[in-house]
Motif scaffolding. Sequence first.
Motif, PDB file in Angstrom:
ATOM      1  N   LEU A 114     -19.152 102.450 -21.061  1.00 26.60           N
ATOM      2  CA  LEU A 114     -20.467 101.906 -20.779  1.00 26.60           C
ATOM      3  C   LEU A 114     -20.373 100.918 -19.588  1.00 26.60           C
ATOM      4  CD1 LEU A 114     -21.787 101.758 -24.459  1.00 26.60           C
ATOM      5  CD2 LEU A 114     -22.597 103.507 -22.654  1.00 26.60           C
ATOM      6  N   SER A 115     -21.533 100.547 -19.208  1.00 23.45           N
ATOM      7  CA  SER A 115     -21.487  99.400 -18.141  1.00 23.45           C
ATOM      8  C   SER A 115     -22.982  98.795 -18.211  1.00 23.45           C
ATOM      9  CB  SER A 115     -21.182 100.091 -16.700  1.00 23.45           C
ATOM     10  OG  SER A 115     -21.288  99.061 -15.606  1.00 23.45           O
ATOM     11  N   LEU A 116     -23.098  97.621 -17.549  1.00 23.10           N
ATOM     12  CA  LEU A 116     -24.261  97.059 -17.146  1.00 23.10           C
ATOM     13  C   LEU A 116     -24.502  97.587 -15.666  1.00 23.10           C
ATOM     14  CD1 LEU A 116     -23.596  93.300 -17.955  1.00 23.10           C
ATOM     15  CD2 LEU A 116     -25.121  94.748 -19.114  1.00 23.10           C
ATOM     16  N   THR A 117     -25.692  97.354 -15.320  1.00 24.91           N
ATOM     17  CA  THR A 117     -26.234  97.812 -13.977  1.00 24.91           C
ATOM     18  C   THR A 117     -25.865  97.243 -12.875  1.00 24.91           C
ATOM     19  OG1 THR A 117     -28.162  99.097 -15.146  1.00 24.91           O
ATOM     20  CG2 THR A 117     -28.213  99.044 -12.811  1.00 24.91           C
ATOM     21  N   ASN A 118     -25.993  95.920 -13.050  1.00 22.30           N
ATOM     22  CA  ASN A 118     -25.613  94.960 -11.796  1.00 22.30           C
ATOM     23  C   ASN A 118     -24.984  93.901 -12.400  1.00 22.30           C
ATOM     24  OD1 ASN A 118     -25.605  94.072  -9.062  1.00 22.30           O
ATOM     25  ND2 ASN A 118     -27.737  94.106  -8.937  1.00 22.30           N
ATOM     26  N   MET A 119     -24.378  93.019 -11.257  1.00 27.49           N
ATOM     27  CA  MET A 119     -23.482  91.754 -11.519  1.00 27.49           C
ATOM     28  C   MET A 119     -23.594  90.842 -10.903  1.00 27.49           C
ATOM     29  SD  MET A 119     -21.895  91.407 -14.714  1.00 27.49           S
ATOM     30  CE  MET A 119     -20.750  90.402 -13.986  1.00 27.49           C
ATOM     31  N   GLY A 120     -23.258  89.550 -10.920  1.00 25.41           N
ATOM     32  CA  GLY A 120     -23.143  88.727  -9.785  1.00 25.41           C
ATOM     33  C   GLY A 120     -21.712  88.872  -9.265  1.00 25.41           C
ATOM     34  N   ASP A 121     -20.978  87.767  -8.692  1.00 25.91           N
ATOM     35  CA  ASP A 121     -19.819  87.585  -7.880  1.00 25.91           C
ATOM     36  C   ASP A 121     -18.668  87.351  -8.887  1.00 25.91           C
ATOM     37  OD1 ASP A 121     -21.012  87.856  -5.465  1.00 25.91           O
ATOM     38  OD2 ASP A 121     -20.893  85.833  -4.929  1.00 25.91           O
ATOM     39  N   HIS A 136     -27.662  86.383 -10.647  1.00 30.06           N
ATOM     40  CA  HIS A 136     -27.844  87.690  -9.994  1.00 30.06           C
ATOM     41  C   HIS A 136     -26.659  88.152  -9.052  1.00 30.06           C
ATOM     42  CE1 HIS A 136     -28.397  85.945  -6.036  1.00 30.06           C
ATOM     43  NE2 HIS A 136     -28.649  84.805  -6.867  1.00 30.06           N
ATOM     44  N   GLY A 137     -26.835  89.311  -8.915  1.00 36.55           N
ATOM     45  CA  GLY A 137     -25.883  89.912  -7.719  1.00 36.55           C
ATOM     46  C   GLY A 137     -26.710  90.254  -6.443  1.00 36.55           C
ATOM     47  N   THR A 138     -26.576  91.473  -5.951  1.00 35.55           N
ATOM     48  CA  THR A 138     -27.291  91.877  -4.901  1.00 35.55           C
ATOM     49  C   THR A 138     -27.700  93.304  -5.246  1.00 35.55           C
ATOM     50  OG1 THR A 138     -27.541  92.146  -2.500  1.00 35.55           O
ATOM     51  CG2 THR A 138     -25.384  92.804  -3.493  1.00 35.55           C
ATOM     52  N   GLY A 139     -29.198  93.665  -5.011  1.00 32.85           N
ATOM     53  CA  GLY A 139     -29.520  95.028  -5.561  1.00 32.85           C
ATOM     54  C   GLY A 139     -30.911  95.640  -4.749  1.00 32.85           C
ATOM     55  N   ARG A 140     -30.724  96.628  -4.210  1.00 34.21           N
ATOM     56  CA  ARG A 140     -32.212  96.993  -3.869  1.00 34.21           C
ATOM     57  C   ARG A 140     -33.106  97.335  -4.900  1.00 34.21           C
ATOM     58  NH1 ARG A 140     -31.117 102.952  -1.252  1.00 34.21           N
ATOM     59  NH2 ARG A 140     -31.047 103.171  -3.628  1.00 34.21           N
ATOM     60  N   ASP A 141     -32.642  98.219  -6.095  1.00 29.54           N
ATOM     61  CA  ASP A 141     -33.598  98.548  -7.165  1.00 29.54           C
ATOM     62  C   ASP A 141     -33.243  97.882  -8.274  1.00 29.54           C
ATOM     63  OD1 ASP A 141     -34.366 100.576  -5.426  1.00 29.54           O
ATOM     64  OD2 ASP A 141     -32.432 101.478  -5.869  1.00 29.54           O
ATOM     65  N   TYR A 298     -13.226 101.500  -0.922  1.00 30.19           N
ATOM     66  CA  TYR A 298     -12.562 101.793  -2.175  1.00 30.19           C
ATOM     67  C   TYR A 298     -13.488 101.999  -3.206  1.00 30.19           C
ATOM     68  CZ  TYR A 298     -13.716  96.676  -2.849  1.00 30.19           C
ATOM     69  OH  TYR A 298     -14.729  95.391  -2.792  1.00 30.19           O
ATOM     70  N   THR A 299     -13.175 102.804  -4.166  1.00 27.33           N
ATOM     71  CA  THR A 299     -14.111 103.394  -5.412  1.00 27.33           C
ATOM     72  C   THR A 299     -13.431 102.737  -6.825  1.00 27.33           C
ATOM     73  OG1 THR A 299     -14.768 105.110  -3.937  1.00 27.33           O
ATOM     74  CG2 THR A 299     -15.273 105.322  -6.276  1.00 27.33           C
ATOM     75  N   ASP A 300     -14.553 102.098  -7.482  1.00 29.17           N
ATOM     76  CA  ASP A 300     -13.934 101.730  -8.832  1.00 29.17           C
ATOM     77  C   ASP A 300     -15.017 101.604  -9.699  1.00 29.17           C
ATOM     78  OD1 ASP A 300     -12.155 100.839 -10.728  1.00 29.17           O
ATOM     79  OD2 ASP A 300     -11.127  99.516  -9.156  1.00 29.17           O
ATOM     80  N   ILE A 301     -14.791 101.148 -10.987  1.00 29.66           N
ATOM     81  CA  ILE A 301     -15.863 100.979 -11.808  1.00 29.66           C
ATOM     82  C   ILE A 301     -16.568  99.839 -11.440  1.00 29.66           C
ATOM     83  CG2 ILE A 301     -14.811 102.361 -13.860  1.00 29.66           C
ATOM     84  CD1 ILE A 301     -13.883  99.590 -14.839  1.00 29.66           C
ATOM     85  N   PRO A 302     -18.128  99.524 -12.070  1.00 26.23           N
ATOM     86  CA  PRO A 302     -18.888  98.564 -11.542  1.00 26.23           C
ATOM     87  C   PRO A 302     -18.115  97.216 -11.504  1.00 26.23           C
ATOM     88  CG  PRO A 302     -20.123 100.113 -12.696  1.00 26.23           C
ATOM     89  CD  PRO A 302     -18.671 100.435 -13.050  1.00 26.23           C
ATOM     90  N   TYR A 303     -17.734  96.662 -12.665  1.00 24.30           N
ATOM     91  CA  TYR A 303     -17.601  95.176 -12.617  1.00 24.30           C
ATOM     92  C   TYR A 303     -16.495  94.954 -11.624  1.00 24.30           C
ATOM     93  CZ  TYR A 303     -13.671  95.592 -16.028  1.00 24.30           C
ATOM     94  OH  TYR A 303     -12.342  95.579 -16.655  1.00 24.30           O
ATOM     95  N   LYS A 304     -15.622  95.828 -11.492  1.00 26.02           N
ATOM     96  CA  LYS A 304     -14.214  95.519 -10.570  1.00 26.02           C
ATOM     97  C   LYS A 304     -14.644  95.640  -8.976  1.00 26.02           C
ATOM     98  CE  LYS A 304     -10.847  97.252 -13.638  1.00 26.02           C
ATOM     99  NZ  LYS A 304      -9.719  97.857 -13.758  1.00 26.02           N
ATOM    100  N   VAL A 305     -15.886  96.406  -8.830  1.00 30.54           N
ATOM    101  CA  VAL A 305     -16.449  96.226  -7.342  1.00 30.54           C
ATOM    102  C   VAL A 305     -17.336  95.014  -7.152  1.00 30.54           C
ATOM    103  CG1 VAL A 305     -17.860  97.445  -6.052  1.00 30.54           C
ATOM    104  CG2 VAL A 305     -16.053  98.859  -7.008  1.00 30.54           C
ATOM    105  N   PHE A 306     -18.389  94.766  -8.092  1.00 31.29           N
ATOM    106  CA  PHE A 306     -19.083  93.719  -8.067  1.00 31.29           C
ATOM    107  C   PHE A 306     -18.551  92.199  -8.023  1.00 31.29           C
ATOM    108  CE2 PHE A 306     -22.370  96.277 -10.417  1.00 31.29           C
ATOM    109  CZ  PHE A 306     -22.949  96.826  -8.964  1.00 31.29           C
ATOM    110  N   THR A 307     -17.470  92.130  -8.984  1.00 36.23           N
ATOM    111  CA  THR A 307     -16.928  90.752  -9.192  1.00 36.23           C
ATOM    112  C   THR A 307     -15.472  90.558  -8.694  1.00 36.23           C
ATOM    113  OG1 THR A 307     -15.854  91.279 -11.151  1.00 36.23           O
ATOM    114  CG2 THR A 307     -18.027  90.357 -11.065  1.00 36.23           C
ATOM    115  N   SER A 308     -15.104  89.339  -8.298  1.00 36.09           N
ATOM    116  CA  SER A 308     -13.850  88.823  -7.666  1.00 36.09           C
ATOM    117  C   SER A 308     -13.572  87.485  -8.283  1.00 36.09           C
ATOM    118  CB  SER A 308     -13.586  89.118  -6.317  1.00 36.09           C
ATOM    119  OG  SER A 308     -14.433  88.504  -5.654  1.00 36.09           O
ATOM    120  N   PRO A 309     -12.144  87.136  -8.382  1.00 35.87           N
ATOM    121  CA  PRO A 309     -11.826  85.747  -8.776  1.00 35.87           C
ATOM    122  C   PRO A 309     -12.097  84.792  -7.673  1.00 35.87           C
ATOM    123  CG  PRO A 309      -9.823  87.167  -8.795  1.00 35.87           C
ATOM    124  CD  PRO A 309     -10.923  88.338  -8.171  1.00 35.87           C
TER     125      PRO A 309
END
Length: 446
Positions: A114-121, A136-141, A298-309
């Motif tokens: 499972l996953s949340l839909t959107n995340m911050g940095d 918040h992160g960034t999102g169109r919808d 690159y292509t990955d699961i959501p939190y790995k794309v939305f966030t970084s250290p």
Amino acid sequence: MAVTDVLGGSKGRGSGAPWRNWAGNVTARPARTVAPASTEELAAAVRTAAAEGLTVKAVGTGHSFTAAAATDGLLIRPERLTGIRRIDRVAGTVTVAAGTPLKDLNRALSAHGLSLTNMGDVMEQTVSGATSTGTHGTGRDSASIAAQITALELVTADGSVLRCSAGENAEVFAGARLGLGALGVVSELTFVVEPEFLLTAREEPMTFDEVTDRFGELAAENEHFEFYWFPHTGNCNTKRNNRSQGPAAPPGRVSGWIEDELLSNGVFQVACAVGRAVPAAIPGIAKVSSRALSARTYTDIPYKVFTSPRRVRFVEMEYALPRAAAIETLRELKALVERSAFRISFPVEVRTAPADDIALSTASGRDTVYIAVHMYRGTPYQGYFGAVERIMTAHEGRPHWGKLHTRDAAYLAEVYPRFGEFTALRDRLDPERRFANGYLRQVLGE
Ligand SMILES: Cc1cc2nc3c(=O)[nH]c(=O)nc-3n(C[C@H](O)[C@H](O)[C@H](O)COP(=O)(O)OP(=O)(O)OC[C@H]3O[C@@H](n4cnc5c(N)ncnc54)[C@H](O)[C@@H]3O)c2cc1C
């Protein structure tokens, strides 16, 4: 009593162990600290504090730059109020204890597919701390993390436990999803989740002129669009995230480490330290570093794309602007940097959110563009942030509740049409101001 400086720095006076936020610009000395492990223990702690005449403040991981979490009363720590309480696959929700770090939630959800839909940095914050200030992160919808809440449990000033959702205590729910800690202590949150999906990220350098000319199109064509502008240059780095059928293709271990760790943290840390010691070197460093990041996909699961250290410590101010005003505002900001003596080593971050229905959300009732400015920790920031803030407020900007700003209740009542609805709710739920601190007096009034 917490004492707040012009842009939110604070020192609290009490007798307990000192508390300090992530950026190190806010310190407080609470009278007492507790770490409840259940809703019952939390409610008992609030009742005891009330009997002692102490104010009460729950903290997350101290990732707010404002003194939102500072207290000289009872400090409620999050670390024992953690973990997933329920997953309802039919309803598509997860219920989680309020002190759970977002990183633990993301990893646990992923283990359940499972996953949340959107995340911050970043995902260091707690679920309650992140949502209480509108992270918040960034999102169109898809909107902020608070907009993904479907129900919550709130311990109110008399120690009773109130359940809220669109169908139960709906007027409390409308405010408490993003409650600034002013309505009570959140003990549990329920979020919408979806089956885990893949996102393809495309990072690509672009000039400032191109990205601002094409902003409308880039924001409309991508599910998540953001960009960074490097002050003293005409260079930006853009990032587009869109859902993908896969297969997963994470950044290579070496190239990912170079981009995420070495350039974004290691080299950047050195560049910031050099810039702090020799500000005149900053424009030259900015020109080199803004060209160092190259295009990658690159292509990955959501939190790995939305966030970084984020290991380089900084202070930040961010304003939410009506979408129509955003690009003009950003151009004014660029002109300010060009004509001033400010030397800025941190990129300016631009993100979007659709309008939402939460009373104090920075995107409440209006399509929004966020513009965030940062300064390396230990560098004087007041002049730069003050000048940027004047530009933002001229366009009816709403400050992020967790990031530095100087706005007070009178200004905020002007830019939030539902401000009065929230303060009326506060008067009803917390007439004696059990949950008050200096920051809440500034932004909500006495
Ligand atoms: C490195 C870094 C990256 C960031 N990235 C982003 C980003 O991408 N997007 C964004 O929007 N923001 C971002 N922020 C800001 C950050 O997400 C917010 O300030 C957030 O509120 C911090 O969460 P926290 O858990 O640290 O809470 P704290 O800062 O400790 O507390 C925040 C507020 O929540 C209240 N609170 C905490 N727990 C409870 C509870 N149980 N009940 C009631 N109130 C509670 C506190 O009293 C306080 O008012 C970032 C900050 C940092 C330092």
